[in-house]
Each structure stands twice: as C-alpha cells, then as structure tokens.
Scaffold this motif. Structure first.
Motif, mmCIF file in Angstrom:
data_model
loop_
_atom_site.group_PDB
_atom_site.id
_atom_site.type_symbol
_atom_site.label_atom_id
_atom_site.label_comp_id
_atom_site.label_asym_id
_atom_site.label_seq_id
_atom_site.Cartn_x
_atom_site.Cartn_y
_atom_site.Cartn_z
ATOM 1 N N MET A 1 -32.696 -13.979 22.484
ATOM 2 C CA MET A 1 -33.311 -12.681 21.761
ATOM 3 C C MET A 1 -33.072 -13.113 20.079
ATOM 4 N N PRO A 2 -33.789 -14.136 19.878
ATOM 5 C CA PRO A 2 -34.066 -14.364 18.198
ATOM 6 C C PRO A 2 -34.768 -13.282 17.572
ATOM 7 N N VAL A 3 -34.429 -13.361 16.220
ATOM 8 C CA VAL A 3 -34.852 -12.218 15.456
ATOM 9 C C VAL A 3 -35.723 -13.181 14.492
ATOM 10 N N PHE A 4 -37.036 -12.700 14.133
ATOM 11 C CA PHE A 4 -37.813 -13.612 13.370
ATOM 12 C C PHE A 4 -37.847 -12.825 11.975
ATOM 13 N N ILE A 5 -37.513 -13.543 10.954
ATOM 14 C CA ILE A 5 -37.358 -12.947 9.579
ATOM 15 C C ILE A 5 -38.775 -13.281 8.819
ATOM 16 N N SER A 6 -39.415 -12.277 8.411
ATOM 17 C CA SER A 6 -40.756 -12.500 7.825
ATOM 18 C C SER A 6 -40.559 -12.079 6.459
ATOM 19 N N TYR A 7 -40.923 -12.969 5.515
ATOM 20 C CA TYR A 7 -40.767 -12.697 4.103
ATOM 21 C C TYR A 7 -41.836 -13.302 3.153
ATOM 22 N N ARG A 8 -42.035 -12.652 2.180
ATOM 23 C CA ARG A 8 -42.739 -13.583 0.881
ATOM 24 C C ARG A 8 -41.791 -14.594 0.209
ATOM 25 N N HIS A 9 -42.393 -15.482 0.006
ATOM 26 C CA HIS A 9 -41.476 -16.791 -0.514
ATOM 27 C C HIS A 9 -40.711 -16.536 -2.007
ATOM 28 N N THR A 10 -41.198 -15.330 -2.570
ATOM 29 C CA THR A 10 -40.672 -14.947 -3.919
ATOM 30 C C THR A 10 -39.312 -14.058 -3.402
ATOM 31 N N LYS A 23 -26.588 -14.173 11.401
ATOM 32 C CA LYS A 23 -25.894 -15.250 11.845
ATOM 33 C C LYS A 23 -24.426 -14.941 12.021
ATOM 34 N N LEU A 24 -23.980 -14.454 10.939
ATOM 35 C CA LEU A 24 -22.484 -13.899 10.949
ATOM 36 C C LEU A 24 -22.211 -12.991 12.372
ATOM 37 N N ALA A 25 -23.202 -12.176 12.465
ATOM 38 C CA ALA A 25 -23.171 -11.356 13.633
ATOM 39 C C ALA A 25 -23.310 -11.876 14.801
ATOM 40 N N ASN A 26 -23.629 -13.201 14.739
ATOM 41 C CA ASN A 26 -23.954 -14.111 16.104
ATOM 42 C C ASN A 26 -25.214 -13.724 16.666
ATOM 43 N N ILE A 27 -26.123 -13.476 15.746
ATOM 44 C CA ILE A 27 -27.438 -13.128 16.290
ATOM 45 C C ILE A 27 -28.475 -14.555 15.964
ATOM 46 N N LYS A 28 -28.978 -14.804 16.724
ATOM 47 C CA LYS A 28 -29.850 -15.783 16.480
ATOM 48 C C LYS A 28 -31.000 -15.625 15.792
ATOM 49 N N THR A 53 -43.713 -15.182 19.372
ATOM 50 C CA THR A 53 -43.463 -14.908 20.793
ATOM 51 C C THR A 53 -42.118 -15.436 21.292
ATOM 52 N N GLU A 54 -41.363 -16.230 20.806
ATOM 53 C CA GLU A 54 -40.315 -16.718 21.179
ATOM 54 C C GLU A 54 -39.161 -15.821 20.559
ATOM 55 N N CYS A 55 -39.401 -14.952 19.861
ATOM 56 C CA CYS A 55 -38.263 -14.107 19.374
ATOM 57 C C CYS A 55 -38.730 -12.789 19.854
ATOM 58 N N THR A 56 -37.727 -12.131 19.963
ATOM 59 C CA THR A 56 -37.756 -10.466 20.621
ATOM 60 C C THR A 56 -37.689 -9.405 19.371
ATOM 61 N N HIS A 57 -37.485 -9.834 18.076
ATOM 62 C CA HIS A 57 -37.565 -8.726 17.051
ATOM 63 C C HIS A 57 -38.256 -9.500 15.890
ATOM 64 N N LEU A 58 -38.674 -8.644 15.038
ATOM 65 C CA LEU A 58 -39.216 -9.089 13.713
ATOM 66 C C LEU A 58 -38.654 -8.282 12.606
ATOM 67 N N LEU A 59 -38.211 -8.799 11.601
ATOM 68 C CA LEU A 59 -37.484 -8.039 10.557
ATOM 69 C C LEU A 59 -38.241 -8.569 9.428
ATOM 70 N N ALA A 60 -39.050 -7.623 8.776
ATOM 71 C CA ALA A 60 -39.835 -8.105 7.703
ATOM 72 C C ALA A 60 -39.016 -7.588 6.343
ATOM 73 N N ALA A 123 -29.210 -6.290 23.631
ATOM 74 C CA ALA A 123 -28.602 -7.502 24.441
ATOM 75 C C ALA A 123 -27.770 -7.198 25.468
ATOM 76 N N MET A 124 -26.912 -6.132 25.400
ATOM 77 C CA MET A 124 -26.062 -5.758 26.516
ATOM 78 C C MET A 124 -26.823 -5.285 27.567
ATOM 79 N N LEU A 125 -27.776 -4.499 27.432
ATOM 80 C CA LEU A 125 -28.716 -3.855 28.331
ATOM 81 C C LEU A 125 -29.659 -4.609 28.983
ATOM 82 N N GLU A 126 -29.831 -5.838 28.196
ATOM 83 C CA GLU A 126 -30.811 -6.846 28.572
ATOM 84 C C GLU A 126 -32.380 -6.304 28.560
ATOM 85 N N ARG A 127 -32.551 -5.400 27.645
ATOM 86 C CA ARG A 127 -33.756 -4.722 27.539
ATOM 87 C C ARG A 127 -34.977 -5.443 26.676
ATOM 88 N N SER A 128 -34.542 -6.346 26.082
ATOM 89 C CA SER A 128 -35.481 -7.201 25.199
ATOM 90 C C SER A 128 -35.675 -8.519 25.272
#
Length: 161
Positions: A1-10, A23-28, A53-60, A123-128
């Motif tokens: 269940m990785p999180v894709f982090i989207s951002y502008r390089h600035t 990552k400190l929270a053990n999230i890939k 598509t390999e991630c389950t979440h996107l954080l922009a 993750a615990m409920l395996e919904r994503s």
C-alpha cells in the motif's frame, strides 16, 4: 500500500519532510527524486503512470508554485482514473484549486497524523489493495472504499480530532 507523493520540485524540501514522516510511521512511499529510473528515462510519463498504479494512495503537496506545474495535475488525474485514495497537503497561504475540494485537504502535522491513522485503518481492514486484476464488481467496491476513506478523513480533519 505505498503512497505516491506528488509535488512540484520547488516544494521538494516539504515533500521530502512528508516522505520522512510517512517512513517513520512505517508507510512505504514513492518519491521520484529518490528513483533513479525516473531521473534517467525519456518516457517519464510511463514511469509516473506505472508508479501511481503500483501505489494505493496519492498525496499531492500543493503550494502557490503548483499552479505552474503540469505534472502534479497529471498525477492527480492518473490517480483519479485508477480510483486511488487522494489527498492534498497545502503549503503556504494561497487558496487551493476548487477541483481539490473533492478529496481531503491536509495542512499541518495534525492532519498528516490523521492521514497516517486512516492509512493504517485501511491497511488493517485490507480495503486498499491493488485493483489491477479485480472484476468489475470488485472495482466498484474498491471505489466505494476509496470514497469512504476520503469522507472519513475529511470529517476527521473538519472535527480536528
């Protein structure tokens, strides 16, 4: 269940801080600045699409600078098409684009903690889990679960606890 982090390089410093917190929270996570393939390819679009598509979440990560980015809206669009869990993380005082109102809007450490809690609950409920091989009815359930994730996180952010 990785999180894709989207951002502008600035906004790289803030994106890397969010990445470190997850990552400190053990999230890939997936952050392109840490991916040598994305730095060496002529087909960055294919790399981005595959990684979303390999991630389950996107954080922009969204700031005033994001308005000048073509990539962040593209990545949000790709995540929308594949029914990923989408959140924005606002940096600075500028208003966010209205199209982001559909999803939870984070704006500080407390909201990021709420995201982490919601992620862990999923993750615990395996919904994503990934949906690449799902039947059409299972895809509908996946989308419903994504909507539930969005609604519950938005409500928690509104309440502030």
């Amino acid at each position: 269940m990785p999180v894709f982090i989207s951002y502008r390089h600035t906004d790289r410093v803030q994106a890397m801080a969010i990445n470190a917190r997850l990552k400190l929270a053990n999230i890939k996570t997936y952050l392109d600045v840490l991916d040598t393939e994305s730095q060496q390819t002529d087909d960055i679009t294919a790399v981005i699409t595959r990684n979303i598509t390999e991630c389950t979440h996107l954080l922009a990560v969204v700031s005033q600078e994001t308005a000048m980015s073509w990539w962040v809206p593209f990545e949000i669009g790709e995540a929308t098409i594949s029914d990923r869990r989408i959140c924005s993380y606002k940096i600075g005082a500028s208003a966010l684009p209205l199209y982001l109102d559909k999803w939870p809007k984070l704006s500080g450490d407390t909201d990021l903690d709420f995201f982490i809690d919601a992620y862990r609950k999923e993750a615990m409920l395996e919904r994503s889990t990934g949906i690449e091989s799902f039947s059409e009815s299972a895809r509908g359930t996946y989308k419903s679960n994504a909507d539930l994730f969005h609604d519950q996180l938005k409500n928690r952010i509104r309440r502030g606890y």
